[in-house]
Write a protein that holds these residues in place. Structure first.
Motif, PDB file in Angstrom:
ATOM      1  N   HIS A 179       0.831  -1.199   0.000  1.00  0.00           N
ATOM      2  CA  HIS A 179       0.000   0.000   0.000  1.00  0.00           C
ATOM      3  C   HIS A 179       0.868   1.253   0.000  1.00  0.00           C
ATOM      4  CE1 HIS A 179      -3.901  -1.958   0.559  1.00  0.00           C
ATOM      5  NE2 HIS A 179      -3.304  -2.790   1.401  1.00  0.00           N
ATOM      6  N   ASP A 180       0.254   2.334  -0.463  1.00  0.00           N
ATOM      7  CA  ASP A 180       0.926   3.635  -0.467  1.00  0.00           C
ATOM      8  C   ASP A 180       0.367   4.556   0.595  1.00  0.00           C
ATOM      9  OD1 ASP A 180       2.512   2.841  -2.607  1.00  0.00           O
ATOM     10  OD2 ASP A 180       1.029   3.535  -4.087  1.00  0.00           O
ATOM     11  N   GLU A 181      -0.780   4.211   1.175  1.00  0.00           N
ATOM     12  CA  GLU A 181      -1.406   5.061   2.181  1.00  0.00           C
ATOM     13  C   GLU A 181      -1.736   4.222   3.413  1.00  0.00           C
ATOM     14  OE1 GLU A 181      -1.815   8.285   2.136  1.00  0.00           O
ATOM     15  OE2 GLU A 181      -0.988   8.549   0.109  1.00  0.00           O
ATOM     16  N   ARG A 182      -2.345   4.858   4.372  1.00  0.00           N
ATOM     17  CA  ARG A 182      -2.665   4.224   5.640  1.00  0.00           C
ATOM     18  C   ARG A 182      -3.563   3.003   5.439  1.00  0.00           C
ATOM     19  NH1 ARG A 182      -4.604   9.694   8.847  1.00  0.00           N
ATOM     20  NH2 ARG A 182      -2.559  10.784   8.865  1.00  0.00           N
ATOM     21  N   VAL A 183      -3.179   1.890   6.079  1.00  0.00           N
ATOM     22  CA  VAL A 183      -4.008   0.690   6.034  1.00  0.00           C
ATOM     23  C   VAL A 183      -5.051   0.803   7.156  1.00  0.00           C
ATOM     24  CG1 VAL A 183      -4.066  -1.822   6.116  1.00  0.00           C
ATOM     25  CG2 VAL A 183      -2.070  -0.631   5.131  1.00  0.00           C
ATOM     26  N   LEU A 184      -6.313   0.738   6.770  1.00  0.00           N
ATOM     27  CA  LEU A 184      -7.383   0.964   7.735  1.00  0.00           C
ATOM     28  C   LEU A 184      -8.082  -0.316   8.160  1.00  0.00           C
ATOM     29  CD1 LEU A 184      -8.997   4.120   6.103  1.00  0.00           C
ATOM     30  CD2 LEU A 184      -7.247   4.017   7.886  1.00  0.00           C
ATOM     31  N   SER A 185      -8.109  -1.348   7.299  1.00  0.00           N
ATOM     32  CA  SER A 185      -8.843  -2.565   7.646  1.00  0.00           C
ATOM     33  C   SER A 185      -8.160  -3.781   7.040  1.00  0.00           C
ATOM     34  CB  SER A 185     -10.294  -2.485   7.142  1.00  0.00           C
ATOM     35  OG  SER A 185     -10.313  -2.396   5.728  1.00  0.00           O
ATOM     36  N   LEU A 192      -5.958 -12.804   2.578  1.00  0.00           N
ATOM     37  CA  LEU A 192      -6.049 -11.609   3.414  1.00  0.00           C
ATOM     38  C   LEU A 192      -6.449 -10.440   2.526  1.00  0.00           C
ATOM     39  CD1 LEU A 192      -5.534 -10.259   6.212  1.00  0.00           C
ATOM     40  CD2 LEU A 192      -3.244  -9.684   5.363  1.00  0.00           C
ATOM     41  N   LEU A 193      -7.473  -9.742   2.939  1.00  0.00           N
ATOM     42  CA  LEU A 193      -7.955  -8.571   2.202  1.00  0.00           C
ATOM     43  C   LEU A 193      -7.637  -7.334   3.040  1.00  0.00           C
ATOM     44  CD1 LEU A 193      -9.540  -7.825  -0.411  1.00  0.00           C
ATOM     45  CD2 LEU A 193     -11.581  -7.693   1.037  1.00  0.00           C
ATOM     46  N   SER A 194      -6.999  -6.352   2.421  1.00  0.00           N
ATOM     47  CA  SER A 194      -6.601  -5.137   3.139  1.00  0.00           C
ATOM     48  C   SER A 194      -7.085  -3.918   2.370  1.00  0.00           C
ATOM     49  CB  SER A 194      -5.079  -5.089   3.324  1.00  0.00           C
ATOM     50  OG  SER A 194      -4.428  -5.120   2.066  1.00  0.00           O
ATOM     51  N   GLY A 195      -7.536  -2.918   3.108  1.00  0.00           N
ATOM     52  CA  GLY A 195      -7.997  -1.674   2.503  1.00  0.00           C
ATOM     53  C   GLY A 195      -7.247  -0.494   3.082  1.00  0.00           C
ATOM     54  N   ALA A 196      -6.874   0.450   2.209  1.00  0.00           N
ATOM     55  CA  ALA A 196      -6.088   1.609   2.637  1.00  0.00           C
ATOM     56  C   ALA A 196      -6.800   2.886   2.229  1.00  0.00           C
ATOM     57  CB  ALA A 196      -4.689   1.544   2.038  1.00  0.00           C
ATOM     58  N   GLN A 197      -6.366   3.964   2.873  1.00  0.00           N
ATOM     59  CA  GLN A 197      -6.923   5.273   2.563  1.00  0.00           C
ATOM     60  C   GLN A 197      -6.464   5.719   1.184  1.00  0.00           C
ATOM     61  OE1 GLN A 197      -6.110   8.139   5.564  1.00  0.00           O
ATOM     62  NE2 GLN A 197      -7.004   9.870   4.452  1.00  0.00           N
ATOM     63  N   ALA A 198      -7.356   6.357   0.448  1.00  0.00           N
ATOM     64  CA  ALA A 198      -7.018   6.791  -0.912  1.00  0.00           C
ATOM     65  C   ALA A 198      -6.179   8.065  -0.872  1.00  0.00           C
ATOM     66  CB  ALA A 198      -8.285   7.030  -1.711  1.00  0.00           C
ATOM     67  N   ALA A 199      -5.206   8.116  -1.753  1.00  0.00           N
ATOM     68  CA  ALA A 199      -4.409   9.337  -1.912  1.00  0.00           C
ATOM     69  C   ALA A 199      -5.232  10.382  -2.658  1.00  0.00           C
ATOM     70  CB  ALA A 199      -3.122   9.019  -2.667  1.00  0.00           C
ATOM     71  N   PRO A 200      -4.954  11.640  -2.463  1.00  0.00           N
ATOM     72  CA  PRO A 200      -5.733  12.670  -3.157  1.00  0.00           C
ATOM     73  C   PRO A 200      -5.673  12.489  -4.672  1.00  0.00           C
ATOM     74  CG  PRO A 200      -4.386  13.640  -1.420  1.00  0.00           C
ATOM     75  CD  PRO A 200      -3.957  12.214  -1.542  1.00  0.00           C
ATOM     76  N   GLY A 201      -6.834  12.436  -5.289  1.00  0.00           N
ATOM     77  CA  GLY A 201      -6.926  12.291  -6.728  1.00  0.00           C
ATOM     78  C   GLY A 201      -6.682  10.893  -7.244  1.00  0.00           C
ATOM     79  N   SER A 202      -6.514   9.928  -6.368  1.00  0.00           N
ATOM     80  CA  SER A 202      -6.224   8.550  -6.789  1.00  0.00           C
ATOM     81  C   SER A 202      -7.271   7.606  -6.208  1.00  0.00           C
ATOM     82  CB  SER A 202      -4.830   8.119  -6.312  1.00  0.00           C
ATOM     83  OG  SER A 202      -3.842   8.965  -6.834  1.00  0.00           O
ATOM     84  N   PRO A 203      -7.494   6.471  -6.872  1.00  0.00           N
ATOM     85  CA  PRO A 203      -8.429   5.499  -6.319  1.00  0.00           C
ATOM     86  C   PRO A 203      -7.860   4.847  -5.072  1.00  0.00           C
ATOM     87  CG  PRO A 203      -7.378   4.614  -8.268  1.00  0.00           C
ATOM     88  CD  PRO A 203      -6.961   6.051  -8.173  1.00  0.00           C
ATOM     89  N   SER A 204      -8.749   4.376  -4.219  1.00  0.00           N
ATOM     90  CA  SER A 204      -8.336   3.700  -2.990  1.00  0.00           C
ATOM     91  C   SER A 204      -7.676   2.378  -3.321  1.00  0.00           C
ATOM     92  CB  SER A 204      -9.537   3.474  -2.082  1.00  0.00           C
ATOM     93  OG  SER A 204     -10.497   2.693  -2.760  1.00  0.00           O
ATOM     94  N   GLU A 205      -6.878   1.909  -2.361  1.00  0.00           N
ATOM     95  CA  GLU A 205      -6.126   0.681  -2.562  1.00  0.00           C
ATOM     96  C   GLU A 205      -6.755  -0.437  -1.739  1.00  0.00           C
ATOM     97  OE1 GLU A 205      -2.250   1.748  -1.319  1.00  0.00           O
ATOM     98  OE2 GLU A 205      -1.690   2.646  -3.230  1.00  0.00           O
ATOM     99  N   ILE A 206      -7.230  -1.464  -2.435  1.00  0.00           N
ATOM    100  CA  ILE A 206      -7.752  -2.669  -1.785  1.00  0.00           C
ATOM    101  C   ILE A 206      -7.015  -3.843  -2.408  1.00  0.00           C
ATOM    102  CG2 ILE A 206      -9.798  -4.053  -1.276  1.00  0.00           C
ATOM    103  CD1 ILE A 206     -11.457  -1.526  -1.766  1.00  0.00           C
ATOM    104  N   LEU A 207      -6.260  -4.551  -1.592  1.00  0.00           N
ATOM    105  CA  LEU A 207      -5.385  -5.607  -2.086  1.00  0.00           C
ATOM    106  C   LEU A 207      -5.828  -6.958  -1.542  1.00  0.00           C
ATOM    107  CD1 LEU A 207      -1.874  -3.920  -1.637  1.00  0.00           C
ATOM    108  CD2 LEU A 207      -3.413  -3.825  -3.613  1.00  0.00           C
ATOM    109  N   LEU A 208      -5.705  -7.970  -2.412  1.00  0.00           N
ATOM    110  CA  LEU A 208      -5.954  -9.348  -2.021  1.00  0.00           C
ATOM    111  C   LEU A 208      -4.622 -10.076  -1.980  1.00  0.00           C
ATOM    112  CD1 LEU A 208      -7.987 -11.652  -1.442  1.00  0.00           C
ATOM    113  CD2 LEU A 208      -7.989 -12.110  -3.900  1.00  0.00           C
ATOM    114  N   TRP A 209      -4.294 -10.639  -0.784  1.00  0.00           N
ATOM    115  CA  TRP A 209      -2.997 -11.288  -0.568  1.00  0.00           C
ATOM    116  C   TRP A 209      -3.195 -12.798  -0.494  1.00  0.00           C
ATOM    117  CZ3 TRP A 209       1.351  -8.036   0.205  1.00  0.00           C
ATOM    118  CH2 TRP A 209       1.046  -6.685   0.420  1.00  0.00           C
TER     119      TRP A 209
END
Length: 614
Positions: free
Chosen positions: A325-331, A341-358
């Protein structure tokens, strides 16, 4: 007078019997005694030809059909015919009149006997028919009497059971009243006589459980207050606010994570000391155990996720860092088999949010197998289904997405549905991954919308209920079709989608911090002031237990309940944590054990709890 017939072999032309001359007649008269024929000879005639023997065959065709007497008188041959049977019988009867008489007498006797027998048979048949009718009548009356007796017996049994139920209910009510009186007395003596108060409270709880009633809140509150030293309350080792707390599924460990950039692993049974887990350089936003209780995942604002092997004796020395992730991992969320493992992070300004499947079981190092994008805004929910084949994501942009794992293209997910359902914070999958329940805010004056999704080839989100509440916590009992939602003003509602009913649960006045359906069907809830309620939902009748945790002061930051529903943990803004049993029966057993150890014996009012219930 002699005639020519005397020299003949004269026979009767009718029956063939020899003719006899009537000597008394002045005429030449010949009689047949068999058939009664009389023949008069008036004049001398030529000698008659010899009579031909009787022929067995018919007369010749050229001979005229004439009377046998005319043929005899004419001197023609005649046929010998047997005398009629009636004449022969008559002659036989005259000759054997005695035998005939005996035969007739015997025949009359047999006829009389037969007539008598027939008459007797008719009489017997009539008597038998009368007896059958009488038997059927008697049998019918007996059946009617049996039916009346059966109805009387059934009525008596019903009345007996009703009286028994009334008696049992009266006994239960009496024991409930005794439990309430003991609870009131325990509350009254809590400060003046602590040991006596503890004993009365334990007895009150035990009597209530034996009589199938929920323990009085006052008695359980006394147990909570008097057994303070039985609680696991102490500073957690954090130097800043605690943001997350979690129990392992096996019930042996619990972990906490806070703003001091650390997670701390604790033992419930006291066999292990608390172990600080230090690998992040920013605050820990969430801690979560894997379903197999072998790993602990910690998410941080430093855009990383750490996996800790809690089964290892050197757990603090071997974290596996997931950097993607490039931003804060929230869940973070595990699949049921602990592989995904599914992780979600805060979106950077002007960019889509990051949700990754590990993929945590990839060779060498856990790897990202799919990036789930298309959200613009903070991710509020990112959760995997138990079987790992579905993922649900929600963002502050108001859109929700449902992802399907596509086995044909490897371990990759494709978007199964994207819709605008408002801010969705609460997501719960069913155990078999066939259903999904979401709780969303519509944005229209704090309106809450509850939806149930059928997951299959066709995805159908159905709206269960819509009402005015600001949802802060939620949980789902798929077996009973219940959804529990807690609001910011202490509102607590239970919606049943099978019955279409909404049941309010009263008792909280502060914002709801946590809601959990326990394995025994009860509903546990914790508010921000530390009030814990254990509610049993039974249709219209509600039995609830609400107790204030006296050791926890201040604002509640985080709360958690163990998987078996026996333990509750809360943390406050003073960086303290309190862990306590939820089941009043366990508290009762602890109270009896403590009283026995303190005073050597307990004055038993009711039966003490058995060993298997402690």
């Amino acid at each position: 007078m002699q005639t020519g017939l005397q020299s003949r072999k004269a026979d009767c032309p009718l029956c063939g019997t020899a003719l006899q001359r009537d000597e008394d007649s002045i005429r030449d008269l010949w009689n047949c005694h068999s058939c009664g024929l009389s023949i008069e000879v008036a004049q001398q005639r030529d000698p008659l030809p010899e009579l031909a023997p009787a022929r067995s065959g018919p007369l010749c065709d050229d001979e005229p059909d004439e009377d046998q007497l005319d043929r005899w008188l004419a001197g023609k041959p005649i046929e010998r015919k047997a005398a009629p049977i009636s004449l022969r019988l008559s002659r036989w009867a005259q000759e054997n009149w005695g035998a005939v008489t005996c035969f007739l007498i015997a025949l009359l006797g047999v006829s009389a006997i037969a007539a008598h027998s027939m008459q007797s048979s008719v009489v017997a048949q009539r008597q038998l028919a009368d007896e059958r009718v009488a038997h059927q009548t008697t049998q019918k009356l007996a059946q009617e009497r049996d039916e009346e007796l059966r109805l009387l017996v059934d009525s008596a049994q019903i009345k007996s059971r009703a009286l028994g139920k009334q008696l049992d209910q009266a006994r239960l009510d009496a024991r409930r009243d005794l439990s309430l009186r003991l609870a009131d007395e325990a509350t009254r003596l809590e400060q003046a006589a602590p040991q006596r108060s503890l004993m009365l409270a334990a007895e009150s709880v035990q009597i209530a459980r034996d009589s199938r009633h929920f323990p009085a809140a006052g008695a359980v509150q006394v147990l909570f207050d008097q057994l303070q030293d039985q609680s696991l309350i102490r500073p957690t080792g954090h130097s800043d606010a605690i943001r997350s707390i979690a129990f392992s599924n096996d019930g042996t460990l619990w972990a906490s994570g806070g703003d001091d950039n650390r997670a701390i692993l604790h033992s419930l049974d006291g066999r292990r000391i608390s172990i600080p887990l230090e690998a992040h350089w920013s605050r820990v936003s969430q801690v979560k155990f894997s379903p197999n209780s072998r790993q602990l995942a910690t998410a941080s604002f430093d855009a990383s996720i750490c996996l800790w092997d809690v089964s290892s004796s050197e757990v603090a020395q071997s974290p596996v860092v997931l950097s993607g992730h490039d931003e804060r991992v929230l869940s973070i969320d595990f699949s049921a088999d602990s592989r995904w493992l599914l992780s979600g992070a805060q979106a950077a300004p002007g960019s889509p949010s990051e949700i990754l499947l590990w993929d945590l079981q990839a060779k060498g190092q856990p790897q990202v197998v799919q990036t789930l994008g298309q959200h613009f805004g903070r991710v509020h929910a990112a959760q995997l289904s138990p079987d790992g084949r579905w993922a649900f994501t929600s963002s502050a942009d108001g859109f929700v997405q449902l992802w399907r794992l596509n086995p044909k293209s490897g371990d990759r997910m494709t978007v199964a549905m994207r819709a605008q359902h408002g801010l969705t914070d609460r997501v719960v999958f069913s155990a078999d991954s066939s259903q999904l329940v979401t709780v969303s805010e519509s944005g229209r004056g704090g309106e809450c919308v509850v939806r149930r999704w059928e997951l299959g080839e066709m995805i159908r989100p159905d709206t269960i209920a819509t009402f005015k509440i600001m949802p802060l916590a939620a949980d789902v009992d798929f077996a009973k079709g219940n959804v529990a939602i807690g609001g910011e003003r202490g509102d607590l509602k239970v919606i049943n989608w099978n019955l279409g009913t909404t049941t309010p649960v009263f008792g909280h006045e502060q914002p709801i911090q946590l809601i959990r359906f326990l394995p025994d069907g009860a509903l546990a809830s914790v508010d921000e002031h530390g009030l814990v309620r254990r509610t049993i939902l039974g249709g219209e009748d509600e039995v609830a237990l609400g107790v204030k945790l006296p050791q926890v002061a201040g604002h509640i930051e985080a709360a958690a309940i163990s998987a078996d529903g026996q333990w509750v943990a809360v943390t406050n803004d003073k960086r303290e944590v309190m862990i306590r049993q939820l089941d009043p029966l366990i508290l009762t057993g602890v109270a009896f054990d403590r009283l026995q150890s303190v005073i050597g014996g307990v004055e038993v009012i009711a039966a003490q709890p058995s060993e298997d219930l402690r």
